[in-house]
Design a protein around this motif. Structure first.
Motif, mmCIF file in Angstrom:
data_model
loop_
_atom_site.group_PDB
_atom_site.id
_atom_site.type_symbol
_atom_site.label_atom_id
_atom_site.label_comp_id
_atom_site.label_asym_id
_atom_site.label_seq_id
_atom_site.Cartn_x
_atom_site.Cartn_y
_atom_site.Cartn_z
ATOM 1 N N UNK A 1 0.855 -1.171 0.000
ATOM 2 C CA UNK A 1 0.000 0.000 0.000
ATOM 3 C C UNK A 1 0.903 1.237 0.000
ATOM 4 N N UNK A 2 0.509 2.263 -0.748
ATOM 5 C CA UNK A 2 1.312 3.480 -0.799
ATOM 6 C C UNK A 2 1.277 4.188 0.541
ATOM 7 N N UNK A 3 2.466 4.642 0.983
ATOM 8 C CA UNK A 3 2.535 5.410 2.215
ATOM 9 C C UNK A 3 2.130 6.844 1.917
ATOM 10 N N UNK A 4 1.455 7.439 2.862
ATOM 11 C CA UNK A 4 0.958 8.801 2.710
ATOM 12 C C UNK A 4 1.951 9.802 3.285
ATOM 13 N N UNK A 5 1.981 11.013 2.738
ATOM 14 C CA UNK A 5 2.860 12.037 3.316
ATOM 15 C C UNK A 5 2.253 12.573 4.618
ATOM 16 N N UNK A 6 3.099 13.111 5.483
ATOM 17 C CA UNK A 6 2.636 13.758 6.702
ATOM 18 C C UNK A 6 1.896 15.029 6.298
ATOM 19 N N UNK A 7 0.859 15.376 7.039
ATOM 20 C CA UNK A 7 0.089 16.581 6.721
ATOM 21 C C UNK A 7 0.804 17.850 7.177
ATOM 22 N N UNK A 8 1.781 17.715 8.057
ATOM 23 C CA UNK A 8 2.573 18.856 8.539
ATOM 24 C C UNK A 8 4.042 18.511 8.364
ATOM 25 N N UNK A 9 4.821 19.478 7.941
ATOM 26 C CA UNK A 9 6.245 19.249 7.734
ATOM 27 C C UNK A 9 7.008 19.172 9.043
ATOM 28 N N UNK A 10 8.125 18.466 9.018
ATOM 29 C CA UNK A 10 8.966 18.305 10.205
ATOM 30 C C UNK A 10 9.533 19.654 10.673
ATOM 31 N N UNK A 11 9.943 20.474 9.742
ATOM 32 C CA UNK A 11 10.548 21.766 10.089
ATOM 33 C C UNK A 11 9.528 22.903 10.141
ATOM 34 N N UNK A 12 8.249 22.570 10.086
ATOM 35 C CA UNK A 12 7.196 23.585 10.168
ATOM 36 C C UNK A 12 6.727 23.792 11.601
ATOM 37 N N UNK A 13 7.545 23.398 12.561
ATOM 38 C CA UNK A 13 7.099 23.438 13.954
ATOM 39 C C UNK A 13 6.757 24.858 14.415
ATOM 40 N N UNK A 14 7.409 25.867 13.863
ATOM 41 C CA UNK A 14 7.148 27.241 14.296
ATOM 42 C C UNK A 14 5.859 27.812 13.708
ATOM 43 N N UNK A 15 5.222 27.096 12.784
ATOM 44 C CA UNK A 15 3.943 27.582 12.264
ATOM 45 C C UNK A 15 2.825 27.371 13.293
ATOM 46 N N UNK A 16 3.076 26.538 14.285
ATOM 47 C CA UNK A 16 2.174 26.373 15.427
ATOM 48 C C UNK A 16 3.007 26.701 16.661
ATOM 49 N N UNK A 17 3.183 27.985 16.900
ATOM 50 C CA UNK A 17 4.111 28.468 17.923
ATOM 51 C C UNK A 17 3.747 27.988 19.329
ATOM 52 N N UNK A 18 2.464 27.925 19.637
ATOM 53 C CA UNK A 18 2.041 27.484 20.971
ATOM 54 C C UNK A 18 2.504 26.055 21.236
ATOM 55 N N UNK A 19 2.194 25.154 20.318
ATOM 56 C CA UNK A 19 2.588 23.757 20.481
ATOM 57 C C UNK A 19 4.099 23.609 20.458
ATOM 58 N N UNK A 20 4.756 24.375 19.603
ATOM 59 C CA UNK A 20 6.217 24.327 19.526
ATOM 60 C C UNK A 20 6.842 24.716 20.864
ATOM 61 N N UNK A 21 6.348 25.783 21.475
ATOM 62 C CA UNK A 21 6.888 26.230 22.767
ATOM 63 C C UNK A 21 6.629 25.208 23.867
ATOM 64 N N UNK A 22 5.419 24.653 23.899
ATOM 65 C CA UNK A 22 5.119 23.635 24.906
ATOM 66 C C UNK A 22 6.007 22.414 24.687
ATOM 67 N N UNK A 23 6.210 22.029 23.425
ATOM 68 C CA UNK A 23 7.056 20.871 23.109
ATOM 69 C C UNK A 23 8.509 21.126 23.481
ATOM 70 N N UNK A 24 8.930 22.365 23.411
ATOM 71 C CA UNK A 24 10.319 22.699 23.736
ATOM 72 C C UNK A 24 10.527 22.772 25.248
ATOM 73 N N UNK A 25 9.659 23.494 25.942
ATOM 74 C CA UNK A 25 9.844 23.735 27.371
ATOM 75 C C UNK A 25 9.284 22.623 28.246
ATOM 76 N N UNK A 26 8.265 21.951 27.778
ATOM 77 C CA UNK A 26 7.627 20.916 28.585
ATOM 78 C C UNK A 26 7.114 19.794 27.677
ATOM 79 N N UNK A 27 8.034 19.048 27.061
ATOM 80 C CA UNK A 27 7.636 18.040 26.070
ATOM 81 C C UNK A 27 6.749 16.936 26.637
ATOM 82 N N UNK A 28 6.772 16.740 27.943
ATOM 83 C CA UNK A 28 5.950 15.676 28.535
ATOM 84 C C UNK A 28 4.462 15.929 28.321
ATOM 85 N N UNK A 29 4.053 17.195 28.230
ATOM 86 C CA UNK A 29 2.643 17.506 27.999
ATOM 87 C C UNK A 29 2.245 17.125 26.574
ATOM 88 N N UNK A 30 3.024 17.583 25.597
ATOM 89 C CA UNK A 30 2.720 17.254 24.200
ATOM 90 C C UNK A 30 2.794 15.747 23.983
#
Length: 177
Positions: free
Chosen positions: A9-38
């Protein structure tokens, strides 16, 4: 990945890019400072509610403080997520992404689930018997529980995280003396 008929079966691409983390700044900050929550939010959905956000986040924190590498645990969930949704990638790449840039990997996984219709603030609390949301129905395929459930889960997760940081800082002070 093979289809039940035995044909690949063909694999699908991710809907969000790996390096696009800053396009969702809130989640990016939580993932950086407190990754256990994310991570906890991701793990609860990937495990279809069999483990809670708080338990997964606490285990991630424990592994992080003991080994210094929470990525040892989180990369396994990236592989699970990738296999559940037939996304492009491989186990080695999953580990390398988490080892090299944990916040980017967690943010990408978070956004992937969000783009698939999951309300990440609620997790599996709103799903009926582990059902996944249906794309395009406007309701994300789930009914919401009372807001109190969401608040309790978030408060519990934050409480575990803050206690972990307090313990970590206490240990550093004691070791420095």
């Amino acid at each position: 990945m093979n289809h039940p008929s035995g044909q690949p079966q063909n694999e699908l691409p991710w809907s969000a890019g790996f390096c696009d983390c800053c396009s969702d700044l809130k989640t990016c900050c939580i993932s950086y400072w407190c990754p256990c929550i994310t991570f906890g939010q991701i793990a609860e959905i990937v495990d279809k509610g069999s483990t809670s956000c708080g338990a997964s986040g606490a285990l991630y924190t424990l592994i992080m403080f003991i080994t210094g590498c929470g990525c040892l645990y989180s990369c396994c969930y990236r592989s699970k997520l990738r296999k559940q949704y037939n996304l492009k990638g491989g186990n080695c790449g999953d580990c390398m992404r988490h080892f090299c840039c944990e916040p980017c990997a967690l943010t990408q996984e978070y956004r992937e689930l969000q783009n698939r219709g999951f309300d990440m603030s609620i997790g599996m609390l709103a799903c009926k018997c582990g059902e996944e949301p249906r794309a395009g129905d406007g309701s994300s395929g789930r009914k919401r529980h009372e807001q109190i459930d969401d608040d309790d889960a978030l408060i519990s997760s934050l409480y575990v995280t803050l206690n972990s940081f307090a313990f970590h800082n206490w240990m550093i002070v004691r070791l420095a003396d």
